[in-house]
Scaffold this motif. Structure first.
Motif, mmCIF file in Angstrom:
data_model
loop_
_atom_site.group_PDB
_atom_site.id
_atom_site.type_symbol
_atom_site.label_atom_id
_atom_site.label_comp_id
_atom_site.label_asym_id
_atom_site.label_seq_id
_atom_site.Cartn_x
_atom_site.Cartn_y
_atom_site.Cartn_z
ATOM 1 N N PHE A 23 0.844 -1.193 0.000
ATOM 2 C CA PHE A 23 0.000 0.000 0.000
ATOM 3 C C PHE A 23 0.879 1.243 0.000
ATOM 4 O O PHE A 23 1.973 1.254 0.582
ATOM 5 C CB PHE A 23 -0.914 -0.001 1.231
ATOM 6 N N PRO A 24 0.418 2.331 -0.655
ATOM 7 C CA PRO A 24 1.266 3.526 -0.786
ATOM 8 C C PRO A 24 1.638 4.182 0.531
ATOM 9 O O PRO A 24 2.744 4.715 0.672
ATOM 10 C CB PRO A 24 0.414 4.471 -1.657
ATOM 11 N N GLY A 29 0.921 -4.739 3.577
ATOM 12 C CA GLY A 29 -0.170 -4.954 4.512
ATOM 13 C C GLY A 29 -1.068 -6.062 4.002
ATOM 14 O O GLY A 29 -0.709 -6.815 3.092
ATOM 15 N N VAL A 30 -2.254 -6.165 4.597
ATOM 16 C CA VAL A 30 -3.183 -7.246 4.269
ATOM 17 C C VAL A 30 -4.479 -6.649 3.751
ATOM 18 O O VAL A 30 -5.072 -5.765 4.365
ATOM 19 C CB VAL A 30 -3.469 -8.118 5.510
ATOM 20 N N GLY A 227 -11.315 -5.179 -0.956
ATOM 21 C CA GLY A 227 -10.237 -4.342 -1.473
ATOM 22 C C GLY A 227 -9.621 -3.428 -0.442
ATOM 23 O O GLY A 227 -8.560 -2.835 -0.688
ATOM 24 N N GLU A 228 -10.245 -3.303 0.738
ATOM 25 C CA GLU A 228 -9.692 -2.421 1.774
ATOM 26 C C GLU A 228 -8.597 -3.128 2.567
ATOM 27 O O GLU A 228 -8.594 -4.354 2.701
ATOM 28 C CB GLU A 228 -10.783 -1.971 2.743
ATOM 29 N N GLN A 229 -7.675 -2.320 3.102
ATOM 30 C CA GLN A 229 -6.634 -2.864 3.972
ATOM 31 C C GLN A 229 -7.222 -3.138 5.349
ATOM 32 O O GLN A 229 -7.937 -2.312 5.910
ATOM 33 C CB GLN A 229 -5.460 -1.886 4.104
ATOM 34 N N VAL A 230 -6.906 -4.299 5.883
ATOM 35 C CA VAL A 230 -7.350 -4.689 7.223
ATOM 36 C C VAL A 230 -6.271 -4.268 8.229
ATOM 37 O O VAL A 230 -5.085 -4.529 8.022
ATOM 38 C CB VAL A 230 -7.585 -6.208 7.309
ATOM 39 N N GLY A 370 8.093 11.329 6.033
ATOM 40 C CA GLY A 370 8.340 9.890 6.073
ATOM 41 C C GLY A 370 9.777 9.516 6.365
ATOM 42 O O GLY A 370 10.066 8.343 6.617
ATOM 43 N N SER A 371 10.695 10.497 6.324
ATOM 44 C CA SER A 371 12.106 10.200 6.574
ATOM 45 C C SER A 371 12.375 10.027 8.069
ATOM 46 O O SER A 371 11.560 10.400 8.917
ATOM 47 C CB SER A 371 12.988 11.328 6.022
#
Length: 444
Positions: A23-24, A29-30, A227-230, A370-371
């Motif tokens: 995921f971006p 992830g799942v 389609g969603e991340q759990v 994010g760094s």
């Protein structure tokens, strides 16, 4: 044999509608392939597939060796050795090796920061704990090297059991392990596939271990569409801990805190009486208090300090004062608040980069989102904000016990604003020009 095939063949449930995906925002992830309702069972992992100390110590190859180490290995070290042993194996352990192959090859926990990156949060609890942790890792590795690896080079070839390998294994345990409080013990495990689930504050706590059935289950922490991340919820974890153990932070984390450590020297006057009083209100002589923006100065901090600074005359009245819930005396309150005021100022002055400069660097993009530098800055910003809020609260309370003009102890409040105190009319008159605007605004 692939990880999912190994788990399915062993009785794991739920893998038919779950899929690993990158995921971006969160990385791997799942994803669910079917709708899920809150509290649905998403995934069930039988206990025989969990990475546990029991699995390690009962392993037919290294179990006896691990059990024979003196002094006994910690839970973390047993799991770390087990992980590294499986990682080093070229044959056998097909399922566990398939799991290891899916694990990250590197982590972004603070122990892996460069000195320059870590200096961004110097003065923070993260900075000090990370430095201590790095030294602890070095010391623990030497113990493992001496007591285990060097004695059994056939099982633990040193080229695959280096200090860097050990750090990798520890970060795997910290970031992917799950802890459960059982009736008789604390239980830690890593659950294959379930450890790929990412953290979100938007879902309920949803992972459970059943010791009777010896299985771990992941429940849906909210409703999901295909389609969603759990997600799972790691709990109320502040950013300084998230970055130290998991390698990420959450901007504006509502659980951010600063841990204030208070202790009383055993040689302090009336030590045994004070310890007894602390214990009577559920506090230990060595206590850690979480300061938060919503509650920057918890009552139990004041209670602790009130007891710590008791005089012989005051201590005899404590049983009637319900454990220092209220002021003991004006002098006692003034003393503890002055000490807190000085402590907060000293802590804030210890940060390498000020709150304002860090916010400027984050807002301008100097620290790329994010760094490691960006994450370290967020931790420092949060802790400095909390300490500033604590200092403000301390100063507000201090204004109610020392004269605003001369600084002597007093409890005679300004009759208009009730926000400051004076020794008497002379001090009040002398301070009026300075106090006038504030008093008028406070009284409106």
């Amino acid at each position: 044999m692939k990880l999912q095939e190994w788990l399915v063949n062993g009785g794991a449930e739920g893998l038919n509608w779950l899929q690993l995906e990158d995921f971006p925002d969160t990385g791997r992830g799942v994803k669910t392939l079917r709708p899920l309702k809150s509290h649905d069972v998403v995934l069930t992992i039988p206990g025989s597939f969990l990475w546990t100390t029991d699995a390690a110590t009962s392993d037919p190859v290294i179990g006896t060796v691990i059990r024979s180490v003196e002094p006994p290995l910690s839970v973390e070290d047993i799991l770390a050795v087990f992980l590294l042993f499986i990682k080093s194996c070229k044959t056998g352990y097909d399922g566990r090796r398939a799991h290891v192959e899916l694990l990250p090859t590197s982590y972004t926990a603070s122990i892996f920061f460069s000195d320059e990156e870590l200096e961004i949060c110097s003065g923070s609890s993260l900075y000090h704990l990370t430095q201590k942790l790095k030294q602890q890792i070095r010391d623990d590795y030497i113990q493992l090297l001496t007591n285990l690896f060097s004695k059994h080079p056939d099982l633990f070839p040193l080229g695959r059991f280096t200090q860097d390998d050990y750090m990798w294994a520890l970060c795997t345990i910290w970031s992917r392990g799950m802890d459960f409080q059982l009736p008789d013990r604390q239980f830690r495990c890593i659950a294959p596939f379930a450890d790929m689930l990412n953290h979100s504050l938007d879902v309920e706590l949803c992972h459970v271990y059943d010791p009777q059935l010896n299985r771990l289950q992941i429940l849906a922490g909210k409703d999901y569409e295909p389609g969603e991340q759990v997600f799972i919820n790691y709990g109320s974890v502040p950013n300084n801990r998230l970055l130290r153990l998991y390698g990420f932070i959450l901007p504006d984390n509502p659980h951010d805190s600063y841990d204030l450590v208070l202790t009383t020297d055993s040689q302090a006057p009336l030590y045994s009486q004070k310890v007894a009083l602390l214990e009577s209100i559920g506090l230990q002589v060595n206590s850690t208090f979480s300061l938060k923006l919503k509650d920057p100065l918890p009552l139990n901090v004041l209670q602790y300090l009130r007891i710590q600074r008791l005089t012989l005359e005051e201590i005899s009245t404590m049983p009637a004062r319900h454990g220092a819930k209220d002021r003991i005396s004006v002098s006692n309150e003034a003393e503890i608040l002055k000490a807190l005021d000085e402590a907060c100022k000293n802590l804030l002055s210890g940060f390498g980069i000020s709150l304002e400069k860090l916010e400027e660097k984050v807002d301008s993009g100097t620290y790329q989102k994010g760094s490691n530098a960006w994450a370290a800055a967020h931790v420092s910003i949060s802790e400095q904000k909390i300490l500033k809020a604590t200092l403000q609260k301390v100063e507000e309370l201090l204004a109610l016990v020392i004269c605003a003009n001369c600084g002597k102890e007093s409890n005679k409040r300004c009759s208009r604003c009730r926000k400051v105190v004076y020794c008497g009319a002379d001090c009040q008159k002398s301070h009026y020009k300075e106090h006038k605007a504030f008093c008028k605004a406070a009284g409106e």
